[in-house]
Write a protein that holds these residues in place. Structure first.
Motif: not given
Length: 231
Positions: A122-128
């Motif tokens: 799974t692709l993980v993205i974001g500045a969280s």
């Protein structure tokens, strides 16, 4: 907006610019950008040679995934959360320390995601994860006596109260409630995020926790003010 620390304005600006540029790209080009710079745990368990960027991407994707967002809602939530709690941290840390903590928290989020799902594609993205780390750093001093959320208001000295220490922060009912509330909200969205309106995919709650723990536990390494001493 005009009262925000400069580093916070530039950080948000970079996130917005990256998202606008991606929005202007053809669909296939945007997918290539996501696969080249997004974090994929399986890249480290044998899939690197099959993904854009190859083995080299193993070095940059644990950081660059924090520049990418799924949509405007995803970006907006992270920006609003960063503006809410990042200002206090930026005023206390200054530019270089703030950015370093942000990067460390993003990398810690990637590490936590990998440890939780080492072979996942799974692709993980974001500045969280980075935002979570900044939020945790704020919890270490904002609720201390005289801090910006404990009677100090927006006075400059409120951002420079001594660090009471991790144990004292956890025993402070206000900071403890805030930390527990953060974990509760994170788990709620993480476990049931796909059932919530406006949430179109799985939420990488493991990465959020990794970033938060990094900000909470590593805070003294970045803090220029120092610990509170007791006589």
């Amino acid at each position: 907006m005009f009262n925000l620390p400069t580093v916070l304005v530039w950080t948000v600006g970079v996130l917005l610019i990256v998202h606008v540029i991606r929005a202007l790209l053809p669909y296939q080009s945007d997918v290539e950008v996501l696969m080249m710079f997004g974090f994929v745990p399986a890249r480290y368990t044998g899939a690197a040679s099959f993904l854009p960027g190859g083995l080299a991407a193993c070095f940059w994707t644990p950081l660059t995934y924090g520049l990418l967002h799924a949509d405007w809602l995803h970006l907006g939530v992270n920006v609003l959360w960063m503006l809410s709690f990042g200002s206090a941290v930026a005023r206390r840390f200054g530019t270089s320390r703030f950015l370093l903590l942000l990067l460390v928290a993003i990398a810690a989020g990637a590490l936590a995601q990998f440890l939780a799902m080492p072979g996942n594609e799974t692709l993980v993205i974001g500045a969280s994860a980075g935002v979570s780390g900044i939020t945790a750093a704020a919890a270490r001093f904002a609720f201390a006596p005289g801090g910006p959320l404990a009677g100090g208001g927006a006075r400059p000295e409120a951002y420079l109260v001594p660090d009471p220490g991790l144990r004292a922060s956890l025993l402070n009912p206000y900071s403890a409630f805030f930390i527990l509330m953060w974990f509760g909200i994170n788990l709620l969205f993480g476990v049931g995020g796909q059932m919530l309106p406006g949430v179109g995919g799985a939420i990488a709650w493991q990465a959020h926790i990794g970033g938060f723990l990094a900000g909470l536990l590593l805070f003294p390494l970045f803090d220029p003010v120092g610990r509170q001493t007791r006589s």
